[in-house]
Write an enzyme that holds these catalytic residues in place. Structure first.
Site, mmCIF file in Angstrom:
data_model
loop_
_atom_site.group_PDB
_atom_site.id
_atom_site.type_symbol
_atom_site.label_atom_id
_atom_site.label_comp_id
_atom_site.label_asym_id
_atom_site.label_seq_id
_atom_site.Cartn_x
_atom_site.Cartn_y
_atom_site.Cartn_z
ATOM 1 N N ASP A 97 49.425 49.362 40.035
ATOM 2 C CA ASP A 97 48.065 48.869 39.879
ATOM 3 C C ASP A 97 48.044 47.347 39.841
ATOM 4 O OD1 ASP A 97 45.305 49.463 39.491
ATOM 5 O OD2 ASP A 97 45.503 48.981 37.379
ATOM 6 N N GLU A 121 46.539 43.236 43.674
ATOM 7 C CA GLU A 121 45.777 42.380 44.581
ATOM 8 C C GLU A 121 46.288 40.932 44.637
ATOM 9 O OE1 GLU A 121 44.452 44.550 42.352
ATOM 10 O OE2 GLU A 121 43.907 46.010 43.870
#
Length: 349
Positions: free
Chosen positions: A309, A312
């Site tokens: 997770d 980005e």
């Protein structure tokens, strides 16, 4: 089948291409490519009705025509139609025309795809960096074009069968008892369940590759018991490593220079769940391999899958950003009249 590439500037080796036998070619129509102070620009004519597929995870439908997409990953939970980017960057387009072709733009930087949105007969691709590699594949059928691209970029990894099943995932499960109750509840209701995802509360202070020993000190037994019932535990791992000299993963990565740095060579520090954190430089093969080895401890406890997770990477704020705000505030306070505008404070930096 034809395959060709065009190297622009001095691109980074992203590792996206796994074969090295595509030579640079002069076959490109260089009128399609231009460079200026704003970066790289590419234009391609599109026949009316030609399907344009690709770009991976994105809102809207399979045919990308008529919209603008951006490879600039965003941790955005609201997947509305106006969003240009989501969680992944897949810079490949398949154009289904009389001679089907694939265009792949190999760059880790910001890149925008205007797929017949501004002009209904043209594709415009703009990249902030003038350093990238373009791959162009042509074939007799779309299937053959995709097969050639898979040879170029590597075949997909096949997940284990359980990973194709049903997963229960939400933030807030904080104890072993809760995980057992979830599994039992699904079975009592005769509902399918193959995985339960473990969010950040299983960790010690949200530090990757650690355990909250109070609540999950017996994770190996929990994993084994659930597996007996056909359920796997899938713990989360975040990209941010807590800035903590007493935390071995942070200390080792810092000593070996495995974290992303700013232009001055100092580690870039951003705030995520554990507080101020640093981020592995996954374009460094040694750093990527080192990070991969950290999973072994959880594998030894019977864990067979992971939820990676915040890649980005997602940030709440950064230390450089806070430093800039402090400078703005200090400049603001220097104005004796008390009427110094925010714009004036910023311009004085």
């Amino acid at each position: 089948m034809t395959a060709e590439k065009l190297t622009i500037g001095t691109p980074l080796d992203t590792g996206a291409v796994v074969i090295g036998d595509v030579p640079d070619t002069e076959g490109f129509d260089r009128a399609q490519v231009s460079l200026d102070d704003s970066g790289f620009h590419f234009t391609l004519s599109l026949e009316p009705g030609a399907l344009v597929l690709g770009l991976g995870e994105a809102v809207r439908g399979q045919n990308k025509r008529g919209h603008i997409y951006e490879s600039w990953n965003s941790d955005d939970f609201s997947h509305t139609e106006d969003k240009r980017s989501l969680y992944g960057s897949h810079n490949m387009l398949l154009i289904d025309r009389p001679s089907p072709e694939i265009w792949f733009f190999d760059t880790p930087g910001r890149i925008t795809f205007d797929v017949a949105a501004t002009d209904p007969d043209r594709l415009f691709v703009d990249a902030a960096s003038p350093n990238l590699t373009i791959y162009h594949l042509q074939a007799a059928t779309p299937l053959e074009a995709v097969q050639e691209f898979r040879r170029l970029a590597g075949k997909s990894w096949l997940p284990p069968l359980f990973a194709l099943g049903a997963a229960q995932s939400r933030w807030g499960y904080r104890t072993e008892t809760e995980f057992r109750e979830i599994a039992s509840g699904y079975r009592q209701l005769d509902l399918p369940l193959d995985m339960i995802c473990m969010d950040i509360d299983y960790m010690d202070g949200f530090r990757d590759f650690t355990l909250n020993q109070t609540e999950f000190g017996n994770l190996k037994q929990l994993s084994a018991d659930l597996k007996q019932d056909g359920i796997r535990l899938i713990p989360i791992i975040d990209a941010g490593i807590k800035e903590d000299p007493d935390y071995g993963v942070y200390r080792e990565g810092l000593e070996k220079g495995y974290f992303c740095t700013m232009e001055n060579g100092e580690p870039f520090v951003g705030a995520v769940w554990p507080g101020f954190s640093v981020f592995p430089d996954f374009l460094n093969p040694e750093a990527a391999a080192w990070f991969g080895r950290q999973y072994q401890g959880l594998l030894d406890l019977g864990i067979e899958g992971f939820w990676n997770d915040m890649n980005e990477p997602a940030l709440f704020f950064s230390r450089p950003g806070l430093d800039k705000l402090n400078r703005i505030w200090n400049q603001f306070q220097k104005d004796e009249s008390g009427f110094l505008s925010f714009e004036s404070a910023v311009s004085g930096l």
